[in-house]
Structures are given as C-alpha cells and as structure tokens.
Design a protein around this motif. Structure first.
Motif, PDB file in Angstrom:
ATOM      1  N   ARG A  69      77.796  48.501   6.162  1.00 21.60           N
ATOM      2  CA  ARG A  69      77.613  48.645   4.307  1.00 21.60           C
ATOM      3  C   ARG A  69      78.002  46.961   3.899  1.00 21.60           C
ATOM      4  N   TYR A  70      79.427  46.430   3.961  1.00 22.83           N
ATOM      5  CA  TYR A  70      79.858  45.646   4.193  1.00 22.83           C
ATOM      6  C   TYR A  70      78.639  44.316   4.057  1.00 22.83           C
ATOM      7  N   THR A  71      78.033  44.159   4.847  1.00 26.95           N
ATOM      8  CA  THR A  71      77.736  42.986   5.019  1.00 26.95           C
ATOM      9  C   THR A  71      76.219  43.659   3.853  1.00 26.95           C
ATOM     10  N   SER A  72      75.676  44.184   4.217  1.00 30.97           N
ATOM     11  CA  SER A  72      74.636  44.716   2.968  1.00 30.97           C
ATOM     12  C   SER A  72      74.325  44.225   1.721  1.00 30.97           C
ATOM     13  N   LEU A  73      76.070  44.289   1.545  1.00 26.59           N
ATOM     14  CA  LEU A  73      76.163  44.260  -0.351  1.00 26.59           C
ATOM     15  C   LEU A  73      76.378  43.448  -0.052  1.00 26.59           C
ATOM     16  N   MET A  74      76.645  42.563   0.722  1.00 27.65           N
ATOM     17  CA  MET A  74      77.332  41.058   0.428  1.00 27.65           C
ATOM     18  C   MET A  74      76.664  39.947   0.184  1.00 27.65           C
ATOM     19  N   GLY A  75      75.148  40.463   0.700  1.00 28.69           N
ATOM     20  CA  GLY A  75      73.329  40.075   1.120  1.00 28.69           C
ATOM     21  C   GLY A  75      73.019  40.606  -0.128  1.00 28.69           C
ATOM     22  N   LYS A  76      73.391  41.968  -0.525  1.00 27.96           N
ATOM     23  CA  LYS A  76      72.708  42.227  -2.186  1.00 27.96           C
ATOM     24  C   LYS A  76      73.183  40.517  -2.928  1.00 27.96           C
ATOM     25  N   ILE A  77      74.520  40.215  -3.477  1.00 23.13           N
ATOM     26  CA  ILE A  77      75.074  40.120  -4.182  1.00 23.13           C
ATOM     27  C   ILE A  77      74.763  39.041  -4.655  1.00 23.13           C
ATOM     28  N   GLU A  78      74.528  38.124  -3.177  1.00 25.76           N
ATOM     29  CA  GLU A  78      73.825  36.830  -3.343  1.00 25.76           C
ATOM     30  C   GLU A  78      72.731  36.969  -3.333  1.00 25.76           C
ATOM     31  N   LEU A  79      71.837  37.630  -3.002  1.00 21.26           N
ATOM     32  CA  LEU A  79      70.130  37.798  -4.744  1.00 21.26           C
ATOM     33  C   LEU A  79      70.429  37.694  -6.019  1.00 21.26           C
ATOM     34  N   ALA A  80      71.196  38.545  -5.944  1.00 24.97           N
ATOM     35  CA  ALA A  80      71.446  38.484  -7.586  1.00 24.97           C
ATOM     36  C   ALA A  80      72.416  37.463  -7.790  1.00 24.97           C
ATOM     37  N   GLU A  81      73.105  36.911  -6.838  1.00 27.10           N
ATOM     38  CA  GLU A  81      73.314  35.249  -8.318  1.00 27.10           C
ATOM     39  C   GLU A  81      72.233  34.254  -7.647  1.00 27.10           C
ATOM     40  N   LYS A  82      71.250  34.271  -7.058  1.00 26.04           N
ATOM     41  CA  LYS A  82      69.810  33.432  -6.851  1.00 26.04           C
ATOM     42  C   LYS A  82      69.468  34.075  -8.701  1.00 26.04           C
ATOM     43  N   ALA A  83      68.789  34.962  -8.080  1.00 24.03           N
ATOM     44  CA  ALA A  83      68.061  35.602  -8.907  1.00 24.03           C
ATOM     45  C   ALA A  83      68.607  35.320 -11.020  1.00 24.03           C
ATOM     46  N   SER A  84      69.920  35.408 -10.907  1.00 25.63           N
ATOM     47  CA  SER A  84      70.224  35.324 -12.288  1.00 25.63           C
ATOM     48  C   SER A  84      69.738  33.919 -12.618  1.00 25.63           C
TER      49      SER A  84
ATOM     50  N   SER B 148      67.630  31.585 -13.484  1.00 27.39           N
ATOM     51  CA  SER B 148      66.093  31.296 -13.880  1.00 27.39           C
ATOM     52  C   SER B 148      66.030  30.048 -15.065  1.00 27.39           C
ATOM     53  N   PRO B 149      64.618  29.822 -14.806  1.00 27.13           N
ATOM     54  CA  PRO B 149      64.730  28.224 -15.328  1.00 27.13           C
ATOM     55  C   PRO B 149      64.860  29.036 -17.015  1.00 27.13           C
ATOM     56  N   GLU B 150      64.035  30.240 -17.062  1.00 22.77           N
ATOM     57  CA  GLU B 150      64.322  30.468 -19.199  1.00 22.77           C
ATOM     58  C   GLU B 150      65.675  30.243 -19.343  1.00 22.77           C
ATOM     59  N   ILE B 151      67.117  31.026 -18.645  1.00 20.61           N
ATOM     60  CA  ILE B 151      68.203  30.982 -18.937  1.00 20.61           C
ATOM     61  C   ILE B 151      69.049  29.457 -18.458  1.00 20.61           C
ATOM     62  N   ILE B 152      68.509  28.358 -17.749  1.00 20.01           N
ATOM     63  CA  ILE B 152      68.911  27.399 -17.575  1.00 20.01           C
ATOM     64  C   ILE B 152      68.653  26.425 -19.080  1.00 20.01           C
ATOM     65  N   GLU B 153      67.404  26.432 -19.199  1.00 25.78           N
ATOM     66  CA  GLU B 153      66.835  25.693 -20.241  1.00 25.78           C
ATOM     67  C   GLU B 153      67.772  26.406 -21.573  1.00 25.78           C
ATOM     68  N   LEU B 154      67.705  27.558 -21.884  1.00 18.31           N
ATOM     69  CA  LEU B 154      67.957  27.875 -22.783  1.00 18.31           C
ATOM     70  C   LEU B 154      70.043  27.348 -23.098  1.00 18.31           C
ATOM     71  N   GLN B 155      70.595  27.637 -21.609  1.00 16.21           N
ATOM     72  CA  GLN B 155      71.714  26.798 -21.547  1.00 16.21           C
ATOM     73  C   GLN B 155      71.828  25.553 -22.061  1.00 16.21           C
ATOM     74  N   ASN B 156      70.797  24.650 -22.122  1.00 14.53           N
ATOM     75  CA  ASN B 156      70.615  23.376 -22.404  1.00 14.53           C
ATOM     76  C   ASN B 156      70.850  23.089 -23.603  1.00 14.53           C
ATOM     77  N   LYS B 157      69.749  24.001 -24.304  1.00 14.25           N
ATOM     78  CA  LYS B 157      69.409  23.966 -25.338  1.00 14.25           C
ATOM     79  C   LYS B 157      70.563  23.635 -26.211  1.00 14.25           C
ATOM     80  N   LEU B 158      71.400  25.294 -25.971  1.00 14.65           N
ATOM     81  CA  LEU B 158      72.481  25.308 -26.469  1.00 14.65           C
ATOM     82  C   LEU B 158      73.809  24.442 -26.526  1.00 14.65           C
TER      83      LEU B 158
END
Length: 282
Positions: A182-197, A199-209
């Motif tokens: 369970r621990y290993t699975s949750l750590m995997g979900k966290i890694e995927l969630a961090e990668k999903a966040s 996104s190119p749209e967010i990075i572009e808006l952060q650069n504009k801001l």
C-alpha cells in the motif's frame, strides 16, 4: 433504558445468546438486587453498554429470578460478567471492578472507535467519492493517528484531491515495518500526481505572471488551472491576492467561494480560507 440493554431470561436466551452474539458482542451481567456490590456496579456496566450500542448488547441476569441461566454459566459469585461472541464464552471476570477495569475488559473485544469511520471512508473510496471519503478518513485519523489503515486511507484521499504535500507528510512518518505494498502504491500515485501538475499551460501562465506580477487576469487564469490539477492552496493564495485588492474583479469572488466550498469537510484549508473570505466581506 437503551435498546441494547435487556433482561436475559429462558424465553429470550436463544435470541440473545445464540443468535444475537453472531453479529454483536454480548455482555452477560449476573447480579442481584440484594447484593450491594453487584447492584452498585450495574450503572457503570450500563453506561459502557450505552457508549457501545452499535457493537454490544448487555444482557442482565437477576440470579434470584433466573437460577437456570446462572447455573448454566457456572456462576459462583457476584458480580460476574461473561462476554459471549458467536454463541461461545469469550472472556469474563468475577468480583467488583471499577469503571476503568470494566472499560478495559469490554474494549479489548470491541472494534476501535475509528473503525466505523474507516469502513465508511473505504466504501466511499470504492465508489470514487474521495471528497466525502476524506472527511471520514480525517476523523478516523484524528481519533487514532497510530492506526496505519487510517494513515494510508487519508493519504490516498489526499492524493486524489490534490493534497500531494499533505499525503507526503503522512507517508513520511510511516516506519519501515509498515512500508508494504500500500505504501509503495501511494508513493507511486504521488509521483504521478506531481508530474501531472507540471502542465505546459501552467508553466506558461507562471512565466507570464513572473513578467507581470500585478496582472490580475493572469493570476485568475493561473488559479483556475492550478485548481484543475488540485493545487488548491496555491490557487486560493492567488485568488485572495486578487479579491484583497478588488473584490469585484471579473468572477474572482465567485471562483474563490466555489473553490473553498469544494474542499471536503474536515480539511483545515476549508475553515482557514472561509474565515479569510468572510473577514474581507465584513
């Protein structure tokens, strides 16, 4: 008298002891009105039974009126408590006991107080209702933060709701002995969630801001994108930087309130930002 407290007699013996103990723990209390010790202890036993009404039945036996039952259980003195589960004696004690001793005897064989909450949370997770599940998992964890099931379930709900940092904090305290699949699975979900966040749209808006730090339209667009990837606290910080300056800018006010209301009950962010929001209004 609570519905889970009754007088045991020959007529209801099968219903209570044989059938009833299949689903609930049955505490059989032997006493007599003429025996001061057992009579004085009875209110404490009844109080505990009332506290655990969902999982416990208290069957009182007046030994003067029910000698057959008394003999069947082999009772030799008063007071005596016998705990029965699935039709079989499970535990028991004879002689006077104080409230704490009674509690320890009962709770040794009863579900933990957080178990019902965890069961509800798990059922909601199976249905994909993570927001409602979070509330029950948080309550269970607050009751007993040493319960590893509560910790893992709360971490799972946190990841699904985008509370990645909170999930990481929960898992950071998991000892090596509990770092199972369970621990290993949750750590995997966290890694995927961090990668999903990222996104190119967010990075572009952060650069504009970064280039236009006072541009409230960019802030609002970025806040909406951050909310979509469950970075709610970052989104709320941006939204509050807008409404603090101009409460009526575009739909920032509505977006802020909707974002707060979408947080699950029990989430500290919900109460924190709700207070901040209403302090701005009043």
């Amino acid at each position: 008298m609570s519905e889970n407290i009754l007088d045991l007699n020959v007529e209801n013996f099968k219903d209570v002891i044989i059938d009833g103990s299949q689903t609930k723990l049955v505490a059989v209390y032997f006493w007599a009105p003429q025996d001061p010790t057992s009579a004085q202890m009875l209110p404490s036993v009844e109080t505990l039974a009332t506290e655990h009404a969902n999982h416990l039945v208290l069957a009182k036996v007046n030994v003067e009126q029910e000698p057959q039952i008394t003999q069947q259980f082999g009772v030799r003195g008063l007071p005596t408590i016998m705990l029965v589960k699935e039709g079989q004696p499970l535990d028991g004690a004879a002689g006077p006991m104080d409230a704490q001793q009674l509690r320890e005897l009962f709770e040794k064989h009863l579900p933990n107080p957080e178990d019902d909450l965890l069961l509800q949370a798990a059922e909601l997770v199976n249905q994909g209702q993570y927001q409602d599940a979070y509330t029950f998992a948080k309550q269970a964890f607050d009751i007993n933060n040493s319960n590893i099931d509560a910790r893992f379930l709360l971490a799972d709900c946190s990841v699904e709701l985008g509370k990645v940092d909170a999930a990481k904090a929960l898992l950071s305290e998991v000892t090596l002995v509990d770092q199972d699949a369970r621990y290993t699975s949750l750590m995997g979900k966290i890694e995927l969630a961090e990668k999903a966040s990222e996104s190119p749209e967010i990075i572009e808006l952060q650069n504009k801001l970064a280039a236009e730090p006072d541009n409230m339209e960019i802030k609002l667009q970025l806040a909406v994108q951050l909310q979509h990837v469950h970075k709610v606290e970052e989104a709320l910080e941006l939204l509050f930087s807008i409404i603090t300056k101009d409460m009526n800018f575009a739909d920032a006010k509505k977006t802020t309130l909707d974002t707060i209301n979408a947080l699950p009950d029990g989430d500290p962010l919900k109460s924190k930002y709700r207070r901040k929001f209403y302090s701005l209004l009043y």
